[in-house]
Design a protein around this motif. Structure first.
Motif, PDB file in Angstrom:
ATOM      1  N   ARG A  59       0.977  -1.510  -0.315  1.00 49.60           N
ATOM      2  CA  ARG A  59       0.503   0.072  -0.118  1.00 49.60           C
ATOM      3  C   ARG A  59       1.103   1.372  -0.364  1.00 49.60           C
ATOM      4  N   ALA A  60       1.955   0.661  -0.187  1.00 49.51           N
ATOM      5  CA  ALA A  60       2.812   2.240  -0.020  1.00 49.51           C
ATOM      6  C   ALA A  60       2.750   3.434  -1.659  1.00 49.51           C
ATOM      7  N   GLN A  95      -7.307  15.252  -3.760  1.00 46.61           N
ATOM      8  CA  GLN A  95      -7.123  15.834  -2.854  1.00 46.61           C
ATOM      9  C   GLN A  95      -6.878  15.683  -1.198  1.00 46.61           C
ATOM     10  N   ARG A  96      -7.882  14.970  -1.302  1.00 47.28           N
ATOM     11  CA  ARG A  96      -8.391  14.386   0.902  1.00 47.28           C
ATOM     12  C   ARG A  96      -6.624  12.935   0.132  1.00 47.28           C
ATOM     13  N   ALA A  97      -7.199  12.214   0.061  1.00 49.82           N
ATOM     14  CA  ALA A  97      -6.070  11.208  -0.819  1.00 49.82           C
ATOM     15  C   ALA A  97      -5.178  11.214  -0.248  1.00 49.82           C
ATOM     16  N   LEU A  98      -4.471  12.443  -0.920  1.00 53.81           N
ATOM     17  CA  LEU A  98      -2.982  12.821  -1.072  1.00 53.81           C
ATOM     18  C   LEU A  98      -2.801  13.925  -0.606  1.00 53.81           C
ATOM     19  N   HIS A  99      -3.206  14.118   0.122  1.00 50.32           N
ATOM     20  CA  HIS A  99      -2.752  15.264   1.318  1.00 50.32           C
ATOM     21  C   HIS A  99      -1.670  14.933   1.658  1.00 50.32           C
ATOM     22  N   PRO A 100      -0.320  15.727   1.809  1.00 53.91           N
ATOM     23  CA  PRO A 100       1.268  15.580   2.334  1.00 53.91           C
ATOM     24  C   PRO A 100       0.849  14.924   3.713  1.00 53.91           C
ATOM     25  N   ASP A 101      -0.175  15.599   4.639  1.00 47.79           N
ATOM     26  CA  ASP A 101      -0.537  15.643   6.364  1.00 47.79           C
ATOM     27  C   ASP A 101      -0.152  14.643   6.385  1.00 47.79           C
ATOM     28  N   PRO A 107       8.509  10.270   4.938  1.00 44.30           N
ATOM     29  CA  PRO A 107       8.778  11.391   3.901  1.00 44.30           C
ATOM     30  C   PRO A 107       8.850  10.659   2.963  1.00 44.30           C
ATOM     31  N   ALA A 108       9.740   9.520   1.681  1.00 44.44           N
ATOM     32  CA  ALA A 108       9.612   9.381   0.676  1.00 44.44           C
ATOM     33  C   ALA A 108       7.989   9.543   0.094  1.00 44.44           C
ATOM     34  N   GLU A 109       6.989   8.604   0.770  1.00 44.01           N
ATOM     35  CA  GLU A 109       5.872   9.138   0.838  1.00 44.01           C
ATOM     36  C   GLU A 109       5.520  10.382   0.522  1.00 44.01           C
ATOM     37  N   GLN A 110       6.008  10.915   1.246  1.00 40.91           N
ATOM     38  CA  GLN A 110       4.913  12.253   1.784  1.00 40.91           C
ATOM     39  C   GLN A 110       5.734  13.222   0.816  1.00 40.91           C
ATOM     40  N   ARG A 111       6.914  13.310   0.050  1.00 41.61           N
ATOM     41  CA  ARG A 111       6.849  13.676  -1.107  1.00 41.61           C
ATOM     42  C   ARG A 111       6.759  13.258  -2.862  1.00 41.61           C
ATOM     43  N   TYR A 112       6.499  12.157  -2.413  1.00 41.49           N
ATOM     44  CA  TYR A 112       5.712  11.711  -3.522  1.00 41.49           C
ATOM     45  C   TYR A 112       4.472  12.020  -3.946  1.00 41.49           C
TER      46      TYR A 112
END
Length: 231
Positions: A59-60, A95-101, A107-112
């Motif tokens: 699920r990454a 927007q909801r699914a991909l919000h960096p928070d 960290p890697a997924e937050q960057r993506y």
């Protein structure tokens, strides 16, 4: 002489044995590419059609594609005629699914997720507006948009644009600006209908000419907005 021949023959047999023992590259067929792998667990991503991609195994969140299809990303048909409400719902969902928070501890997924969010914003703005949507459709079809130096526009149309420009250059008058705003809106709606018809009958060259006219009115719209800003 015979000794030299025996030595050469021995070297040839040794080279053949080495070549037979060496591992041979696996044939994957002409034009095929290795299946993509998850950056986190190494699992295969083949068959994952959802965009953006999440690894089905761990699920990454996967990095965005370099040149994604914006229509596919926003789950819209590749067509000039578009359901704006559906587009907006998809935009908010991503927007909801991909919000960096949501990926604060990864960290890697937050960057993506930041890269995905930027791409989603671009896709939404591109597909929402008729002019940018039409130009993007031309790009997907391999048709170069009309340049400012092109002279396909008829003289009557250019005269209309010139007259509106002259009115915008006059001292500020709220009533006159209101009339210009209505005129630009009506002409944009007319051109949008004409572009829709051109795309639906597959006449890309006509769509290209009409989109060039829409560009003129988009520029006039920008000038009008600047004129209305309080000085």
């Amino acid at each position: 002489m015979r000794a030299a021949l025996r030595l050469q023959f021995g070297r040839t047999r040794w080279a053949l044995r080495v070549s037979e023992a060496a591992p041979r590259p696996r044939c994957v067929g002409p034009g095929s590419a290795p299946s993509p792998r998850c950056w986190s667990c190494g699992g295969a991503l083949s068959g994952v059609d959802a965009v953006p991609h999440f690894c089905p195994r761990c699920r990454a969140l996967q990095p965005p594609e370099s040149r994604p299809d914006l229509f596919r990303l926003m789950e819209c048909d590749r067509s000039f005629r578009l359901d704006a409400q559906r587009l907006q719902r998809r935009f908010r969902s991503l927007q909801r699914a991909l919000h960096p928070d949501r990926f604060g501890r990864r960290p890697a997924e937050q960057r993506y997720s930041e890269q995905h969010s930027s791409l989603v914003n671009k896709a939404y703005q591109t597909l929402l507006h008729p002019l940018s949507r039409g130009l993007y459709l031309l790009e997907l079809s391999g048709v170069e948009p009309a340049q400012e130096t092109d002279s396909d526009a008829d003289s009557e149309f250019l005269m209309e644009i010139m007259e509106i420009n002259e009115k915008l250059a006059e001292p500020k008058n709220d009533e006159a600006l209101g009339e210009i705003e209505t005129l630009i809106k009506d002409r944009q709606e007319e051109l949008t209908e004409e572009v829709t018809a051109a795309f639906e009958r597959g006449d890309l060259q006509e769509a290209k000419k009409l989109l060039a006219k829409m560009k003129y009115f988009a520029n006039l719209e920008d000038k009008l907005k600047n004129k209305k800003i309080p000085s």
